[in-house]
Motif scaffolding. Structure first.
Motif, PDB file in Angstrom:
ATOM      1  N   UNK A   1       0.785  -1.233   0.000  1.00  0.00           N
ATOM      2  CA  UNK A   1       0.000   0.000   0.000  1.00  0.00           C
ATOM      3  C   UNK A   1       0.815   1.281   0.000  1.00  0.00           C
ATOM      4  N   UNK A   2       2.161   1.201  -0.087  1.00  0.00           N
ATOM      5  CA  UNK A   2       3.011   2.386  -0.081  1.00  0.00           C
ATOM      6  C   UNK A   2       3.832   2.451  -1.362  1.00  0.00           C
ATOM      7  N   UNK A   3       4.070   3.670  -1.819  1.00  0.00           N
ATOM      8  CA  UNK A   3       4.887   3.889  -3.006  1.00  0.00           C
ATOM      9  C   UNK A   3       6.333   4.056  -2.562  1.00  0.00           C
ATOM     10  N   UNK A   4       7.193   3.133  -2.989  1.00  0.00           N
ATOM     11  CA  UNK A   4       8.560   3.065  -2.477  1.00  0.00           C
ATOM     12  C   UNK A   4       9.524   3.835  -3.386  1.00  0.00           C
ATOM     13  N   UNK A   5       9.458   5.148  -3.311  1.00  0.00           N
ATOM     14  CA  UNK A   5      10.392   5.969  -4.083  1.00  0.00           C
ATOM     15  C   UNK A   5      11.836   5.712  -3.665  1.00  0.00           C
ATOM     16  N   UNK A   6      12.018   5.267  -2.437  1.00  0.00           N
ATOM     17  CA  UNK A   6      13.377   5.113  -1.914  1.00  0.00           C
ATOM     18  C   UNK A   6      14.174   4.073  -2.691  1.00  0.00           C
ATOM     19  N   UNK A   7      13.482   3.177  -3.418  1.00  0.00           N
ATOM     20  CA  UNK A   7      14.200   2.117  -4.110  1.00  0.00           C
ATOM     21  C   UNK A   7      14.984   2.623  -5.312  1.00  0.00           C
ATOM     22  N   UNK A   8      14.503   3.660  -5.991  1.00  0.00           N
ATOM     23  CA  UNK A   8      15.214   4.072  -7.201  1.00  0.00           C
ATOM     24  C   UNK A   8      15.207   5.588  -7.439  1.00  0.00           C
TER      25      UNK A   8
END
Length: 757
Positions: free
Chosen positions: A293-300
């Motif tokens: 349910x979260x958008x993981x901008x931290x990955x890229x």
């Protein structure tokens, strides 16, 4: 459990765990893809300034510049993201930003000079106490250290463009040339880091910018929010087999109290992202995972804020390969967002745009054509002709010289099992002013046998006249240039972002052609090109600024003296080329007649040979692209019968040899599959290739590829392998060989496949 059963079970398992398919919300024009390069708000624009992986960012406060490290280069920007200069990283670069060697130093980061500089008078630090040495070192802006053995040590001290070496042999036990400082860039860049006991490690001349969270300004304040999500791929971390093991063995172990987490299963897609910068909101689509349910901008994605050190500087963000490709399935995801990978600046609108009133010519770019320059780019500095006076007629606005790349480095080879390389390059802005000179460089100042700098001076009246002819039409040259320059801003934006327009398909190019990197400069050519049409700038003058050392002790050969009237004959020849390229039926006979006359003119043949051969190569290439093989065949037959016997022996000019290779290559391209023209293959192989042809000495990748096709169809495997190996060395991709049916009989041949690898 067999692989088949695993996959069948995996299919049933996925039906259970995968969410039901949902229709993606309709894409909105208000959220463009990052790679479109059109994101922004009322007063801000988001512009991609560098594509590829970014390894680090630094700020130089004294010059208000931002320096990014990427692809083995340093990229120097203004604080608002205007690219100003680049430098290939030297192996002796220290984390302080200066290249120090035993004999010289390079302080480009701070002074803009890429030249090697000598040290000033040496300083004796062995006569000082440890405390006195620390005090002396603290006075310098940059300090690094070196050792040569167990008894000799020294310090490099740099301040304001000057550097000295201090003898620290007495204090050698305090010198550490392998110390490691914890910085974001340390792992990726591996630059040299040195320390001295008791000396604070704080940077004085430049400061590294540590990246932060793209999604959050702080733990309590968000920087972005997502208002829509286009699902594009369901991702199974660790692959299908890993999912099965995790769901069975992993679940059992967790039930027994073992630590760890199960493999992830989540969506990847385009998040409709709203980014807050100050009081503005900019919108775009970013390719990110939706996980729990979260958008993981931290990955890229990362946020870079140089304003913390450089007040007023624009913020930046970067997109990198997710997780650096460490999980299964990552490479399959890469194709969805590879175009987005790079460095972006969020700046006031129009910072880098050339005002319409200052655009004196249509958009153009410089291009270098020549042998491979190993892993380095060919760089250039463009000087502009004096611009017109302003609307009030009260004077002129001077334009600074523009730094550009004329050719990017060749792409890196993909090693099996390693993440695929993403080429690093800048999105070089189009130029809009008339050039007066170019300074082109390849190699580096510390590579004395390769470093070359060539200055090309252009004649303004000729450049304007040829540019007008290239644009075509019946209006005067001035009118043509004015009309072509009046491009609306919206179209200009589309061209920069790669839209399919005529201007984007056929950009104007100023071509610098050098058949041999170390040849006399009279063999070079300067051309203006638009699509398939190209016209030479005959009055352009090339001179060496820096020659490779192996040629410095030799006299550069001078072109033979031209008999009177030669320039006029060359202009007539070029006019005939233009007419033939526009209308083969009407113009080709006149061209053949003029070319034959010039080639058989005993007093001028040596001077004109290169130009005549280049004209044939240009026209054959153009007719082949238009599939007019009848005209191509007529040119080849005439060249072999009436021209080559008179000037073909004049092979001292590498440009002549190169263009003969173009004629041979383009003939093979159509004649090996055309029975009516099959005799031309035998003709060019005998007269233009010959028995002494050495594939290892060639610089024309297309020639070697077409020769490989010829030998493949003829079943000559040894020569096929030699030619294919040379074509691969010169940049022809493996996929081209494996898609061309000329090589079909060798697609499973082990030796052929080994050559392609």
């Amino acid at each position: 459990m067999s692989t088949t059963l695993l996959r069948l079970f995996g299919g049933l398992f996925m039906l259970i765990v995968m969410p039901s398919a949902l229709c993606a919300p309709p894409a909105s024009d208000a959220f463009p893809r990052l790679s479109d390069n059109t994101a922004g708000s009322a007063t801000l624009e988001v512009r991609k300034v560098l594509q590829g992986q970014v390894d680090g960012m630094f700020v130089v406060p004294r010059t208000r510049q931002v320096v990014a490290a990427a692809g083995g280069y340093l990229w120097k920007f203004s604080d608002q993201g205007m690219l100003q200069d680049t430098l290939r990283v030297h192996g002796s670069l220290f984390t302080s930003g200066v290249v120090f060697t035993a004999e010289h130093f390079v302080d480009w980061v701070f002074t803009g000079s890429a030249q090697r500089k000598s040290y000033g008078a040496p300083v004796d630090g062995s006569a000082l106490s440890h405390a006195e040495v620390v005090t002396a070192l603290e006075q310098a802006d940059v300090v690094e250290f070196g050792k040569s053995d167990d008894t000799t040590a020294w310090a490099y001290l740099w301040s304001n463009g000057q550097a000295h070496k201090m003898d620290l042999s007495r204090h050698i036990d305090k010198v550490d040339i392998y110390c490691h400082r914890r910085t974001h860039s340390a792992k990726g860049l591996r630059w040299k880091t040195t320390c001295f006991e008791g000396l604070p490690p704080a940077a004085r001349a430049w400061v590294e910018v540590d990246p932060g969270s793209f999604a959050n300004i702080s733990d309590t304040q968000a920087r972005v929010d997502v208002v829509g999500f286009d699902r594009r791929r369901f991702h199974l971390e660790e692959g299908l087999d890993g999912q099965l093991v995790g769901a069975t063995v992993g679940a059992a172990l967790k039930a027994m109290g073992m630590p760890g987490s199960l493999p992830g299963r989540y969506w990847f897609g385009d998040a409709h992202t709203r980014l807050r910068v100050g009081g503005e909101v900019v919108q775009f689509k970013a390719f990110v995972p939706l996980e729990d349910g979260e958008y993981r901008f931290m990955h890229n994605m990362r946020w870079w804020e140089p304003a913390s050190t450089l007040p007023g500087a624009s913020p930046w963000f970067s997109v990198h390969m997710r997780g650096y490709m460490e999980h299964k399935g990552e490479a399959e995801l890469l194709r969805h967002y590879e175009k987005d990978i790079g460095l972006y600046v969020v700046r006031p609108r129009g910072v880098a745009d050339v005002p319409a009133a200052m655009r004196t010519v249509p958009a153009w770019r410089p291009v270098f054509e020549g042998p491979v320059t190993r892993g380095a780019a060919v760089t250039g500095t463009v000087e502009f002709a004096a611009p017109p006076t302003d609307s009030t007629g009260q004077g002129e606005t001077t334009l600074p010289a523009a730094h550009v790349w004329l050719r990017s480095p060749p792409p890196g080879r993909h090693v099996e099992g390693v993440q695929p390389p993403v080429p690093v390059d800048a999105l070089w802005p189009a130029l809009h002013q008339l050039p007066s000179a170019l300074t082109v460089a390849w190699g580096q100042p510390w590579q004395e046998q390769e470093h070359t700098v060539v200055r090309i001076d252009l004649v303004r009246s000729e450049t304007q006249e040829v540019l007008g002819r290239l644009l075509g039409g019946g209006a005067s040259n001035a009118m043509k240039l004015a009309d072509a320059t009046r491009a609306p801003a919206s179209r200009d934006r589309k061209d920069r972002s790669g839209a399919d327009s005529a201007a984007a398909r056929d950009p104007l190019e100023l071509v610098v052609r050098v058949p041999d990197l170390k040849a006399p400069l009279d063999q070079g050519q300067v051309l203006l090109r638009s699509g398939r049409r190209q016209l030479p700038l005959l009055q352009a003058r090339m001179t060496y600024v820096v020659q490779p050392v192996e040629r410095a002790d030799r006299q550069t050969s001078l072109p033979p003296a031209s008999p009177p009237g030669t320039t006029a004959l060359l202009q007539q020849l070029q006019t005939a080329v233009t007419e033939a390229s526009s209308n083969a039926g009407a113009g080709l006979p006149d061209f053949l007649n003029k070319a034959q006359t010039l080639a058989q003119d005993a007093t001028r043949a040596k001077v004109l040979a290169t130009h005549v051969t280049a004209a044939y190569a240009q026209l054959i290439n153009q007719f082949n692209r238009a599939s007019d093989f009848v005209s191509s065949a007529a040119l080849v037959r005439h060249y072999l019968a009436q021209v080559h016997p008179h000037i073909g022996h004049l092979t001292g000019d590498n440009s002549q040899t190169y263009n003969q290779g173009v004629i041979a290559s383009q003939t093979l391209a159509f004649a090996i599959h055309s029975p009516p023209h099959r005799d031309l293959v035998d003709g060019v192989m005998a007269k233009l290739i010959g028995a002494d042809f050495d594939p290892q000495l060639q610089t024309n990748g297309t020639l070697m590829y077409n020769l490989a096709c010829h030998y493949a169809l003829g079943g000559d495997k040894p020569r096929l392998l030699q030619s294919a190996a040379a074509a691969r060395r010169l940049g022809k991709p493996r996929t081209q060989f494996m898609a061309d049916k000329d090589f079909e009989r060798y697609w499973e041949d082990a030796e052929f496949l080994q050559v392609l690898r």
